[in-house]
Structure formats: structure tokens, C-alpha cells
Design a protein around this motif. Structure first.
Motif, mmCIF file in Angstrom:
data_model
loop_
_atom_site.group_PDB
_atom_site.id
_atom_site.type_symbol
_atom_site.label_atom_id
_atom_site.label_comp_id
_atom_site.label_asym_id
_atom_site.label_seq_id
_atom_site.Cartn_x
_atom_site.Cartn_y
_atom_site.Cartn_z
ATOM 1 N N THR A 90 0.821 -1.217 0.000
ATOM 2 C CA THR A 90 0.000 0.000 0.000
ATOM 3 C C THR A 90 0.854 1.267 0.000
ATOM 4 O OG1 THR A 90 -0.149 -0.068 2.414
ATOM 5 C CG2 THR A 90 -1.942 -1.095 1.182
ATOM 6 N N LYS A 91 2.119 1.142 0.412
ATOM 7 C CA LYS A 91 3.046 2.284 0.347
ATOM 8 C C LYS A 91 4.467 1.768 0.201
ATOM 9 C CE LYS A 91 5.486 5.882 2.602
ATOM 10 N NZ LYS A 91 6.765 5.286 2.139
ATOM 11 N N ASP A 92 5.111 2.164 -0.876
ATOM 12 C CA ASP A 92 6.499 1.733 -1.095
ATOM 13 C C ASP A 92 7.454 2.676 -0.363
ATOM 14 O OD1 ASP A 92 8.729 0.394 -2.017
ATOM 15 O OD2 ASP A 92 8.178 0.517 -4.133
ATOM 16 N N LEU A 93 8.721 2.262 -0.302
ATOM 17 C CA LEU A 93 9.755 3.071 0.345
ATOM 18 C C LEU A 93 10.116 4.268 -0.535
ATOM 19 C CD1 LEU A 93 12.059 0.116 1.383
ATOM 20 C CD2 LEU A 93 10.645 1.494 2.919
ATOM 21 N N VAL A 94 10.652 5.294 0.110
ATOM 22 C CA VAL A 94 11.208 6.440 -0.604
ATOM 23 C C VAL A 94 12.735 6.351 -0.569
ATOM 24 C CG1 VAL A 94 11.385 8.961 -0.618
ATOM 25 C CG2 VAL A 94 9.203 7.864 -0.027
ATOM 26 N N VAL A 95 13.269 5.963 0.579
ATOM 27 C CA VAL A 95 14.724 5.887 0.768
ATOM 28 C C VAL A 95 15.272 4.624 0.094
ATOM 29 C CG1 VAL A 95 16.568 5.739 2.499
ATOM 30 C CG2 VAL A 95 14.525 7.122 2.967
ATOM 31 N N ALA A 96 16.425 4.755 -0.565
ATOM 32 C CA ALA A 96 17.056 3.614 -1.243
ATOM 33 C C ALA A 96 17.663 2.651 -0.220
ATOM 34 C CB ALA A 96 18.128 4.108 -2.204
ATOM 35 N N VAL A 97 17.530 1.371 -0.525
ATOM 36 C CA VAL A 97 17.925 0.303 0.388
ATOM 37 C C VAL A 97 19.337 -0.223 0.081
ATOM 38 C CG1 VAL A 97 17.457 -2.176 0.623
ATOM 39 C CG2 VAL A 97 15.635 -0.509 1.082
ATOM 40 N N ALA A 98 19.757 -0.100 -1.183
ATOM 41 C CA ALA A 98 21.016 -0.705 -1.623
ATOM 42 C C ALA A 98 22.185 -0.253 -0.758
ATOM 43 C CB ALA A 98 21.275 -0.352 -3.089
ATOM 44 N N GLY A 99 22.936 -1.250 -0.271
ATOM 45 C CA GLY A 99 24.138 -0.962 0.500
ATOM 46 C C GLY A 99 23.891 -0.549 1.948
ATOM 47 N N ARG A 100 22.643 -0.545 2.372
ATOM 48 C CA ARG A 100 22.335 -0.104 3.739
ATOM 49 C C ARG A 100 22.174 -1.278 4.704
ATOM 50 N NH1 ARG A 100 20.537 5.279 4.138
ATOM 51 N NH2 ARG A 100 21.045 4.955 6.335
ATOM 52 N N GLN A 126 19.110 -5.344 -2.660
ATOM 53 C CA GLN A 126 20.523 -5.413 -2.271
ATOM 54 C C GLN A 126 20.925 -4.603 -1.040
ATOM 55 O OE1 GLN A 126 21.876 -7.421 -4.855
ATOM 56 N NE2 GLN A 126 19.861 -7.213 -5.710
ATOM 57 N N PRO A 127 20.288 -4.838 0.105
ATOM 58 C CA PRO A 127 20.798 -4.190 1.313
ATOM 59 C C PRO A 127 22.119 -4.843 1.721
ATOM 60 C CG PRO A 127 19.092 -5.762 1.896
ATOM 61 C CD PRO A 127 19.162 -5.746 0.390
ATOM 62 N N LEU A 128 22.900 -4.125 2.539
ATOM 63 C CA LEU A 128 24.152 -4.699 3.048
ATOM 64 C C LEU A 128 23.815 -5.788 4.066
ATOM 65 C CD1 LEU A 128 27.241 -4.343 2.946
ATOM 66 C CD2 LEU A 128 27.030 -2.677 4.806
ATOM 67 N N SER A 129 22.852 -5.496 4.942
ATOM 68 C CA SER A 129 22.343 -6.483 5.896
ATOM 69 C C SER A 129 20.861 -6.231 6.097
ATOM 70 C CB SER A 129 23.092 -6.382 7.235
ATOM 71 O OG SER A 129 22.777 -5.165 7.882
ATOM 72 N N LEU A 130 20.168 -7.255 6.586
ATOM 73 C CA LEU A 130 18.718 -7.151 6.740
ATOM 74 C C LEU A 130 18.294 -7.908 7.989
ATOM 75 C CD1 LEU A 130 15.937 -6.344 5.624
ATOM 76 C CD2 LEU A 130 16.044 -8.301 4.076
ATOM 77 N N LYS A 131 17.793 -7.159 8.972
ATOM 78 C CA LYS A 131 17.370 -7.787 10.221
ATOM 79 C C LYS A 131 15.979 -7.283 10.612
ATOM 80 C CE LYS A 131 21.367 -7.097 12.749
ATOM 81 N NZ LYS A 131 22.210 -7.355 13.936
ATOM 82 N N VAL A 132 15.375 -7.980 11.569
ATOM 83 C CA VAL A 132 14.018 -7.659 11.996
ATOM 84 C C VAL A 132 13.991 -7.367 13.489
ATOM 85 C CG1 VAL A 132 11.684 -8.594 12.325
ATOM 86 C CG2 VAL A 132 12.949 -9.095 10.218
ATOM 87 N N CYS A 133 13.234 -6.329 13.846
ATOM 88 C CA CYS A 133 12.959 -6.019 15.247
ATOM 89 C C CYS A 133 11.446 -5.891 15.398
ATOM 90 C CB CYS A 133 13.637 -4.701 15.620
ATOM 91 S SG CYS A 133 13.320 -4.169 17.317
ATOM 92 N N THR A 134 10.856 -6.743 16.218
ATOM 93 C CA THR A 134 9.403 -6.668 16.422
ATOM 94 C C THR A 134 9.084 -6.511 17.902
ATOM 95 O OG1 THR A 134 7.271 -7.725 15.966
ATOM 96 C CG2 THR A 134 9.063 -9.199 16.562
ATOM 97 N N LEU A 135 8.049 -5.750 18.190
ATOM 98 C CA LEU A 135 7.639 -5.595 19.587
ATOM 99 C C LEU A 135 7.050 -6.898 20.109
ATOM 100 C CD1 LEU A 135 7.160 -3.823 22.093
ATOM 101 C CD2 LEU A 135 4.983 -3.112 21.072
ATOM 102 N N LEU A 136 6.181 -7.515 19.285
ATOM 103 C CA LEU A 136 5.495 -8.732 19.713
ATOM 104 C C LEU A 136 5.687 -9.849 18.696
ATOM 105 C CD1 LEU A 136 2.107 -7.075 20.747
ATOM 106 C CD2 LEU A 136 3.957 -7.736 22.290
ATOM 107 N N ASN A 137 5.701 -11.061 19.194
ATOM 108 C CA ASN A 137 5.862 -12.228 18.338
ATOM 109 C C ASN A 137 4.922 -13.321 18.830
ATOM 110 O OD1 ASN A 137 6.873 -14.103 16.526
ATOM 111 N ND2 ASN A 137 8.685 -14.585 17.745
ATOM 112 N N LYS A 138 4.193 -13.921 17.883
ATOM 113 C CA LYS A 138 3.320 -15.052 18.217
ATOM 114 C C LYS A 138 3.859 -16.284 17.512
ATOM 115 C CE LYS A 138 -1.072 -12.638 17.921
ATOM 116 N NZ LYS A 138 -2.422 -12.759 17.338
ATOM 117 N N PRO A 139 4.889 -16.929 18.078
ATOM 118 C CA PRO A 139 5.547 -18.042 17.377
ATOM 119 C C PRO A 139 4.610 -19.208 17.058
ATOM 120 C CG PRO A 139 6.435 -17.751 19.615
ATOM 121 C CD PRO A 139 5.519 -16.613 19.371
#
Ligand code: IMP
Ligand code: MG
Length: 181
Positions: A90-100, A126-139
Motif C-alpha cells: 500500500t506504500k512503497d519506500l522512498v529511501v534507497a535500500v542498496a548498501g544499507r 541489495q541491502p548490506l544487511s537485513l534484520k528484523v525487530c518486532t515488539l510482539l511475536n506469536k511463534p
């Protein structure tokens, strides 16, 4: 039929506000250490991650904030408490991801469907690294395996609201986490 905004079903407090704030402080400390030599790009999932992402950034040290950028991405996959099984951008990014060094910030990971979609999209840029931070998780609800590096709280399979989480767009602004019913 539209409900009155004053009509409130029984909300049961699951995680009190001080606990949420304390945990966000701990997550911020981990991020400050892990991104010490980096200029990360935080990507918040609309709308659920907004409060959490802002609260996280408030707790980050100034020298990291000086190097950090943030943006938002919008996906929709839910109606009420039922998953529609489809994810829509519904909304794409504005900031470029490559190398970040990208950190995706989410409010809650349930089946993992939305996050899986978002991660694939970001990974293809092509990000440099890609990680996730979530407040809640329902495993217990996971259908799509998504790696979660930073998690505020693991909760049981119960529908929750507050701190960005909604039920049909209501109760997002609560500063604690509550269960409905
Ligand atoms: P998933 O794609 O199944 O992981 O779930 C994605 C979205 O469903 C989340 O980002 C939330 O918007 C919504 N969701 C899942 N569980 C809950 C809940 O307990 N309360 C509020 N929203 C939820
Ligand atoms: Mg929702």
C-alpha cells in the motif's frame, strides 16, 4: 454496522506500560551496540510499528541517531481478526535500500506472511544487511519462517491491541498491550 468509538469491549491488560517501556529500552541498548559502526536504515511497517519505532529511536544514543535514517513501508493483509491470506503493497519506500544496514521494525509477527513479503522485497534491492525487530511475536501462529533478531515479547495465540496494534483500526494508541475478550 459501525460501532460507536465510545463502545469498548472488555480489554484485559496483558503487558503493562512500564514493562513495555522497559523492554523497549533494552532493545534500544542492543541496537546501539550492534549498529555502533553503522548507518542503519530503519523501515517501519505501517501502521502498527509507528509507536514502537518512535519509542525505540527515543532511547537510542544521539551519535547513532545522527547516522540513522528511517522510512515506512505499507502492506495490508488483514481484515478484523481473520487473515485474508494475501499481502498487498500500500506504500512503497522512498529511501534507497542498496548498501544499507536495514532493520525492519514491526509491531507484531503472526503468521509471518506480511513480513516474509516485505523481507523478500527489501532483499531484492541489495541491502548490506537485513534484520528484523518486532515488539510482539506469536511463534505458535507462524506459517512463514522469518528470522527475528530482536523481539520485545513472545505472546500466546491471542488477539492483542495497543502500542500500534489495532482491531479494525481501533485501540492503536493505547500505551500498554491488551487482549480483547
Ligand atoms: P502476519 O502477516 O500474519 O504475520 O500478520 C500481519 C499483521 O496482522 C500484523 O502486522 C498485524 O497488523 C496483524 N495482526 C496479527 N496478529 C494481531 C493481533 O494480535 N492484534 C492486532 N493485529 C494483529
Ligand atoms: Mg491490523
Amino acid at each position: 454496522m459501525p460501532r460507536s468509538p465510545l463502545e469498548t469491549p472488555a480489554l484485559r491488560v496483558l503487558i503493562e506500560r512500564p514493562q513495555v517501556e522497559q523492554r523497549i529500552g533494552e532493545l534500544a541498548q542492543m541496537l546501539a551496540a550492534d549498529y555502533a559502526g553503522s548507518a542503519p536504515l530503519l523501515i517501519g511497517l505501517l501502521n502498527g510499528a509507528v509507536q514502537f519505532m518512535m519509542a525505540l529511536m527515543e532511547r537510542l544514543p544521539g551519535e547513532l541517531l545522527a547516522r540513522l535514517d528511517y522510512d515506512f513501508i505499507g502492506v495490508a493483509s488483514y481484515q478484523g481478526t481473520e487473515s485474508s491470506g494475501q499481502v498487498e503493497l500500500t506504500k512503497d519506500l522512498v529511501v534507497a535500500v542498496a548498501g544499507r544496514d536495514v532493520l525492519v521494525v514491526d509491531g507484531i509477527v503472526d503468521t509471518g506472511r506480511s513480513l516474509d513479503f516485505v523481507m523478500a522485497m527489501i532483499a531484492s534491492r541489495q541491502p548490506l544487511s537485513l534484520k528484523v525487530c518486532t515488539l510482539l511475536n506469536k511463534p505458535a501462529r507462524r506459517e512463514f519462517p522469518v528470522p527475528i533478531e530482536y523481539c520485545g515479547f513472545e505472546i500466546e495465540d491471542t488477539f492483542v491491541v495497543g502500542y500500534g496494534m489495532d482491531c479494525d483500526q481501533r485501540y492503536r494508541a493505547l500505551r500498554h498491550i491488551a487482549a480483547i475478550g
